[in-house]
Design an enzyme around this catalytic site. Structure first.
Site, PDB file in Angstrom:
ATOM      1  N   ARG A   1       1.107  -5.169  -5.221  1.00 46.76           N
ATOM      2  CA  ARG A   1       1.151  -6.321  -4.309  1.00 46.76           C
ATOM      3  C   ARG A   1       1.390  -7.508  -5.240  1.00 46.76           C
ATOM      4  NH1 ARG A   1      -0.652  -4.318   0.555  1.00 46.76           N
ATOM      5  NH2 ARG A   1      -2.310  -2.762   0.489  1.00 46.76           N
TER       6      ARG A   1
ATOM      7  N   ASP B   1      -0.611   1.831   8.338  1.00 43.33           N
ATOM      8  CA  ASP B   1      -1.107   1.007   9.450  1.00 43.33           C
ATOM      9  C   ASP B   1      -0.244   1.086  10.716  1.00 43.33           C
ATOM     10  OD1 ASP B   1      -3.083   0.244   7.765  1.00 43.33           O
ATOM     11  OD2 ASP B   1      -2.487  -1.849   7.592  1.00 43.33           O
TER      12      ASP B   1
ATOM     13  N   HIS C   1      -9.779   4.582   1.147  1.00 46.16           N
ATOM     14  CA  HIS C   1      -8.496   5.026   0.593  1.00 46.16           C
ATOM     15  C   HIS C   1      -8.251   6.530   0.691  1.00 46.16           C
ATOM     16  CE1 HIS C   1      -8.791   0.952  -0.923  1.00 46.16           C
ATOM     17  NE2 HIS C   1      -7.486   0.978  -1.061  1.00 46.16           N
ATOM     18  N   ILE C   2      -9.265   7.271   1.104  1.00 44.16           N
ATOM     19  CA  ILE C   2      -9.043   8.706   1.355  1.00 44.16           C
ATOM     20  C   ILE C   2      -7.872   8.876   2.325  1.00 44.16           C
ATOM     21  CG2 ILE C   2     -10.049  10.623   2.690  1.00 44.16           C
ATOM     22  CD1 ILE C   2     -12.703   9.951   1.320  1.00 44.16           C
TER      23      ILE C   2
ATOM     24  N   VAL D   1      17.611   8.485  -2.826  1.00 43.06           N
ATOM     25  CA  VAL D   1      18.334   8.829  -4.064  1.00 43.06           C
ATOM     26  C   VAL D   1      19.434   9.850  -3.772  1.00 43.06           C
ATOM     27  CG1 VAL D   1      18.105   9.921  -6.342  1.00 43.06           C
ATOM     28  CG2 VAL D   1      16.399   8.247  -5.571  1.00 43.06           C
ATOM     29  N   ARG D   2      19.096  10.855  -2.988  1.00 36.96           N
ATOM     30  CA  ARG D   2      20.107  11.894  -2.713  1.00 36.96           C
ATOM     31  C   ARG D   2      21.171  11.390  -1.750  1.00 36.96           C
ATOM     32  NH1 ARG D   2      16.723  17.538  -3.453  1.00 36.96           N
ATOM     33  NH2 ARG D   2      16.421  17.155  -5.673  1.00 36.96           N
TER      34      ARG D   2
ATOM     35  N   ARG E   1      -5.812  -3.196   8.648  1.00 36.01           N
ATOM     36  CA  ARG E   1      -6.223  -4.570   8.365  1.00 36.01           C
ATOM     37  C   ARG E   1      -6.057  -5.475   9.574  1.00 36.01           C
ATOM     38  NH1 ARG E   1      -4.052  -6.287   2.839  1.00 36.01           N
ATOM     39  NH2 ARG E   1      -2.339  -5.105   3.718  1.00 36.01           N
TER      40      ARG E   1
ATOM     41  N   MET F   1      -8.913   2.556   8.170  1.00 35.92           N
ATOM     42  CA  MET F   1      -8.100   1.430   7.715  1.00 35.92           C
ATOM     43  C   MET F   1      -7.344   0.808   8.901  1.00 35.92           C
ATOM     44  SD  MET F   1      -6.606   2.150   3.961  1.00 35.92           S
ATOM     45  CE  MET F   1      -7.584   1.700   2.527  1.00 35.92           C
TER      46      MET F   1
ATOM     47  N   THR G   1       3.920   2.446   5.692  1.00 37.16           N
ATOM     48  CA  THR G   1       2.528   1.971   5.656  1.00 37.16           C
ATOM     49  C   THR G   1       1.709   2.830   6.599  1.00 37.16           C
ATOM     50  OG1 THR G   1       1.010   0.211   6.373  1.00 37.16           O
ATOM     51  CG2 THR G   1       3.209   0.122   7.293  1.00 37.16           C
TER      52      THR G   1
ATOM     53  N   ASP H   1       1.984  -0.845  11.724  1.00 40.50           N
ATOM     54  CA  ASP H   1       2.006  -2.144  12.406  1.00 40.50           C
ATOM     55  C   ASP H   1       3.325  -2.891  12.203  1.00 40.50           C
ATOM     56  OD1 ASP H   1       1.654  -2.528   9.706  1.00 40.50           O
ATOM     57  OD2 ASP H   1       0.070  -4.019   9.900  1.00 40.50           O
TER      58      ASP H   1
ATOM     59  N   GLU I   1     -10.978  -1.397  10.356  1.00 40.60           N
ATOM     60  CA  GLU I   1     -11.557  -2.336   9.378  1.00 40.60           C
ATOM     61  C   GLU I   1     -11.298  -3.798   9.731  1.00 40.60           C
ATOM     62  OE1 GLU I   1      -7.854  -1.981   6.189  1.00 40.60           O
ATOM     63  OE2 GLU I   1      -9.859  -2.372   5.487  1.00 40.60           O
TER      64      GLU I   1
ATOM     65  N   ASP J   1       5.394  -5.088   6.110  1.00 37.71           N
ATOM     66  CA  ASP J   1       6.039  -6.350   6.484  1.00 37.71           C
ATOM     67  C   ASP J   1       5.974  -7.416   5.389  1.00 37.71           C
ATOM     68  OD1 ASP J   1       3.361  -6.742   6.831  1.00 37.71           O
ATOM     69  OD2 ASP J   1       3.494  -7.508   8.877  1.00 37.71           O
TER      70      ASP J   1
ATOM     71  N   GLY K   1       0.826  -1.213   0.000  1.00 34.53           N
ATOM     72  CA  GLY K   1       0.000   0.000   0.000  1.00 34.53           C
ATOM     73  C   GLY K   1       0.854   1.254   0.000  1.00 34.53           C
TER      74      GLY K   1
ATOM     75  N   LYS L   1     -26.234  12.928  26.317  1.00 33.13           N
ATOM     76  CA  LYS L   1     -25.511  12.970  25.037  1.00 33.13           C
ATOM     77  C   LYS L   1     -26.503  12.727  23.909  1.00 33.13           C
ATOM     78  CE  LYS L   1     -20.764  11.924  24.253  1.00 33.13           C
ATOM     79  NZ  LYS L   1     -19.652  11.049  24.382  1.00 33.13           N
TER      80      LYS L   1
HETATM   81  O1  F6P Z   1      -1.568  -1.879   4.258  1.00 29.82           O
HETATM   82  C1  F6P Z   1      -2.139  -0.627   4.244  1.00 29.82           C
HETATM   83  C2  F6P Z   1      -3.614  -0.690   3.889  1.00 29.82           C
HETATM   84  O2  F6P Z   1      -4.017   0.628   3.646  1.00 29.82           O
HETATM   85  C3  F6P Z   1      -4.508  -1.369   4.925  1.00 29.82           C
HETATM   86  O3  F6P Z   1      -4.878  -0.528   5.985  1.00 29.82           O
HETATM   87  C4  F6P Z   1      -5.676  -1.768   4.079  1.00 29.82           C
HETATM   88  O4  F6P Z   1      -6.362  -2.841   4.649  1.00 29.82           O
HETATM   89  C5  F6P Z   1      -5.033  -2.168   2.792  1.00 29.82           C
HETATM   90  O5  F6P Z   1      -3.833  -1.435   2.706  1.00 29.82           O
HETATM   91  C6  F6P Z   1      -5.864  -1.938   1.562  1.00 29.82           C
HETATM   92  O6  F6P Z   1      -5.159  -2.397   0.480  1.00 29.82           O
HETATM   93  P1  F6P Z   1      -5.577  -2.198  -1.038  1.00 29.82           P
HETATM   94  O7  F6P Z   1      -5.348  -0.761  -1.391  1.00 29.82           O
HETATM   95  O8  F6P Z   1      -4.687  -3.117  -1.782  1.00 29.82           O
HETATM   96  O9  F6P Z   1      -7.018  -2.557  -1.121  1.00 29.82           O
END
Ligand code: F6P
Length: 325
Positions: free
Chosen positions: A75, A131, A255-256, A27-28, A175, A173, A129, A133, A226, A106, A14, A217
């Site tokens: 990927r 994430d 993906h935003i 690169v630099r 995963r 996001m 990434t 993680d 997710e 990873d 990603g 509230k």
């Molecule tokens: O690994 C980063 C990530 O943004 C995760 O949070 C998400 O689950 C995944 O990639 C989405 O991947 P793709 O863009 O391939 O659907």
């Protein structure tokens, strides 16, 4: 120790904001030491397809502020097989590459680590990434920007949530991890967060919401990672709606969160890690990833980056109920 005269550089998995700042630094950093750089387009898929481009200092001008990755990414399932990796190694050797920098997560590091064992090419990873993680660095490149981007969205959602007295489920996001969710949840004033690391009881969630309505509230935001262990976010929202007879809405940020210009912190982190990756190659290091832990640049064996599990910061979870009451 093998002398490094030419390196390959690719981004993989990603995309994450700050990857371009890392490309620039790598690169630099290489140019500074007189090392040639071959940019490998489209990640490992492009490596197997020998999609190469010569890079010099000027090739990376005006990219530090750009989101995505100018090298593009992929990927690549071929990297799971010995034959696929052999093609990748042959491509690197054919180009005369002695060392390779892989910017990614990873999964990308696992492929690079296997190639270290299957060839004499040195590989160094740069963790990128959203994430966060990856073991071996407090923050991955892209995470801090993604937190701010998601936070901006939550602030807007809150306007509608309070105007309509609604409960909003906001899916972020992550995963396999809740790093984004806990930061966004706390900073966005969420009522509750649901993350993969902690099993959430739906009845408890409903009970908590009921209690907060009782205390006056009128609207709430619940941040859901997710990859949570409970249910698809849509089903959680439906369950709560039926159980409490209240109006719920779901917003999946998707993906935003991955796009956009990197924050200063991500640009700075990417710059340090990019230069550190070149230093590591020059010192004869391989099969390791660079990272920043407590303000210091460190190297971590690739294997540990996915085998060791970075813990979420439990302080976030501790103060959430105090602040959202
Ligand atoms: O690994 C980063 C990530 O943004 C995760 O949070 C998400 O689950 C995944 O990639 C989405 O991947 P793709 O863009 O391939 O659907």
């Amino acid at each position: 120790m093998k002398e490094i005269k030419k390196i390959g550089l690719l981004t993989s998995g990603g995309d994450a904001p700050g990857m371009n700042a890392a490309i620039r630094a790598i690169v630099r950093g290489a140019a500074y030491h007189g090392i040639e750089v071959t940019g490998i387009r489209r990640g490992f898929a492009g490596l197997i397809g020998r999609d190469f481009q010569k890079f010099n200092r000027r090739s990376v001008a005006n990219i530090i502020q750009r989101g995505g990755t100018i090298l593009e990414t992929s990927r690549c399932n071929d990297m799971y097989s010995v034959e696929g990796r052999k093609k990748a190694i042959d491509a690197l050797k054919g180009e005369g590459i002695d060392g390779c920098v892989v910017v990614g997560g990873d999964g990308s590091f696992q492929a690079a680590s296997l190639m270290c064992q299957e060839s004499d090419i040195a590989f160094i990873g740069v963790p990128g990434t959203i994430d966060n993680d990856i073991w071996g660095t407090d923050y991955t490149i892209g995470y801090q920007t993604a937190v701010n981007t998601a936070l901006d969205a939550i602030d807007r959602i809150r306007d509608t949530a309070s105007a309509f007295e609604r409960v909003f489920f906001v899916e972020v996001m992550g995963r396999k991890s809740g790093f984004l969710a806990i930061a966004v949840g706390l900073a966005g004033g969420a009522e509750q967060i649901i993350i993969p690391e902690i099993k959430m009881d739906m009845e408890k969630l409903c009970h908590n919401l009921k209690e907060s309505f009782k205390s006056g509230k009128r609207s709430s935001i619940i941040v859901v990672a997710e990859g949570n262990q409970v249910e698809d976010t849509i089903n959680i929202a439906k369950y709560v709606e039926l159980r409490l007879k209240i109006e719920c809405r779901l917003c999946t940020l998707g993906h935003i969160q991955r796009g956009g210009s990197p924050t200063a912190r991500d640009r700075i982190l990417a710059s340090f890690l990019g230069v550190a990756a070149i230093d590591a190659l020059l010192e004869g290091k391989s099969d390791q990833a660079v990272g920043e832990v407590k303000g210091k640049i460190v190297l971590t064996p690739f294997k540990e980056t996915w085998e060791k599990k970075k813990e979420i910061d439990h302080r976030f979870l501790k103060i959430m109920p105090i602040l959202s009451s």
